[in-house]
Design an enzyme around this catalytic site. Structure first.
Site, PDB file in Angstrom:
ATOM      1  N   SER A  89       0.871  -1.119  -0.047  1.00 19.93           N
ATOM      2  CA  SER A  89      -0.142  -0.234  -0.025  1.00 19.93           C
ATOM      3  C   SER A  89       0.761   1.158   0.017  1.00 19.93           C
ATOM      4  CB  SER A  89      -0.916  -0.093   1.041  1.00 19.93           C
ATOM      5  OG  SER A  89      -1.991   0.925   0.972  1.00 19.93           O
TER       6      SER A  89
ATOM      7  N   ASP B 112      -9.885  -5.933  -3.993  1.00 21.92           N
ATOM      8  CA  ASP B 112      -9.550  -4.946  -3.237  1.00 21.92           C
ATOM      9  C   ASP B 112     -10.558  -3.728  -3.324  1.00 21.92           C
ATOM     10  OD1 ASP B 112      -8.107  -2.748  -1.790  1.00 21.92           O
ATOM     11  OD2 ASP B 112      -6.110  -3.765  -2.554  1.00 21.92           O
TER      12      ASP B 112
ATOM     13  N   HIS C  43      -7.145  -5.992   0.217  1.00 19.51           N
ATOM     14  CA  HIS C  43      -6.243  -5.045   0.333  1.00 19.51           C
ATOM     15  C   HIS C  43      -5.081  -5.672   1.124  1.00 19.51           C
ATOM     16  CE1 HIS C  43      -4.113  -1.093  -0.689  1.00 19.51           C
ATOM     17  NE2 HIS C  43      -4.080  -1.086   0.543  1.00 19.51           N
TER      18      HIS C  43
END
Length: 354
Positions: free
Chosen positions: A178, A305, A333
């Site tokens: 991320s 996601d 995610h």
């Protein structure tokens, strides 16, 4: 063996079913008592055989689910569809061969810490690789107040310190999740000679001049609007000052990050995640072809996601093409929680690419 079967003691066997006889009745039955004891022994033997059979069936369901060495990126269909369990199976995994650089440095995403990589660390160590997970500044067990973390350089300092201490002839495989992807890009610009490969896991693999926040605009709106109106902002220096951080409420975090993750991992995250420093997320990256551009990059897309949609991830790959793209079906995610075996297989496969 869990819920697969129930072992019964001799007393349990006597007390179940119409054929169960108490001790006082058997003592007075003579030869009949001996016959009954034989029947009881036969019944116990039958129960134990049933238990053994069920145990074998239980273990066979996880056969082949542990990590195995991947040769040339080819795996069997059974390996591809094995359950994503950390403790599945009993067979010891083989040590990975054909890997020049065995050190992995795992960089967590926004709000997370080194703790989120516990499954990935276990899997990599099992096959002879050397993972290290780092807490970024103000994350995990790092005690820094996030309101004091204003730049990407400050946020990435633990990673930069680690790379600075590497011997000159040593390289690592850098993995960023991320917003941790922005830290990987920043480190690639600072120390391209120390990074063998850079792997972005649903990461903010932005181009030169972009902010990490820009990739979340689809979910959160523009940076300007978010700074003005978001209810998740933290004003560490006072309400009239620029926001210093943000943190989603638990229902939002569960919906955005953990829609496919096991309940136990979600519970771990709920008690471990910390507020996110805003400055690093809003900073434009300065990336050059001469440094960042020389690093070998790979991208792992997560296809279920809700924080960074597959369409946005595809756009990142299209605008800033990496050397290779991998996809994990059914992953939210956080593939290190929802699809740990699939993620592990990809990390090993990338490590083995010459």
């Amino acid at each position: 063996m869990g819920n697969g079967f129930m072992c019964m003691t001799k007393k349990d066997t006597r007390d179940h079913g119409g054929g169960g006889f108490s001790r006082s009745r058997r003592m007075g039955m003579g030869n009949g008592g001996r016959s009954q004891r034989k029947l009881l022994a036969a019944e116990e033997e039958f129960i134990h055989r049933q238990a053994l059979s069920m145990a074998l069936q239980h273990s066979q369901r996880f056969e082949g689910s542990m990590s195995r060495r991947i040769n040339g990126g080819n795996t069997s269909s059974r390996r591809r569809h094995s359950p994503d369990r950390l403790d599945a199976g009993k067979q010891a995994p083989e040590i990975v061969e054909g890997v020049k650089w065995r050190k992995f440095v795992l960089v967590h995403g926004e709000g997370f810490g080194a703790w989120c990589w516990y499954k990935t660390i276990a899997h990599l160590e099992e096959v002879g690789l050397q993972p290290t997970a780092i807490d970024l500044t103000g994350s995990g067990i790092d005690s820094t107040d996030i309101n004091c973390v204003g730049t990407l350089a400050e946020y990435s300092k633990p990673l930069i310190d680690y790379l600075q201490k590497l011997p000159e002839d040593e390289k690592v495989i850098l993995v960023g999740h991320s917003v941790g992807g922005a830290c990987v890009s920043y480190a690639s610009e600072q120390f391209p000679e120390k990074i063998a490969k850079a792997i972005y896991i649903c990461g903010t693999m932005v181009s030169n001049g972009q902010k990490p926040f820009d990739v979340f605009a689809e979910q959160l709106g523009s940076a300007e609007l978010f700074m003005q109106e978001s209810k998740y902002l933290i004003h560490g220096n006072g309400k009239d000052m620029t926001p210093t951080g943000f943190q989603f409420e638990k229902p939002q975090m569960k919906g955005l990050y953990f829609n496919q993750s096991p309940a136990k991992d979600v519970a771990l995250a709920m008690v471990s995640m910390r507020p996110i420093p805003l400055g690093p997320v809003m900073e434009e990256l300065s990336l050059t072809l001469e440094k960042y551009g020389t690093c070998r990059r790979f991208y792992v897309q997560t296809l279920d996601d809700r924080a960074l949609s597959p369409d946005v991830q595809e756009k990142l790959v299209r605008e800033n093409p990496p050397e290779g793209v991998f996809k994990i079906k059914g992953s939210d995610h956080c593939p290190f929680f929802s699809k740990p075996q699939s993620l592990h297989k990809i990390l090993v496969e990338i490590a083995q690419i010459p």
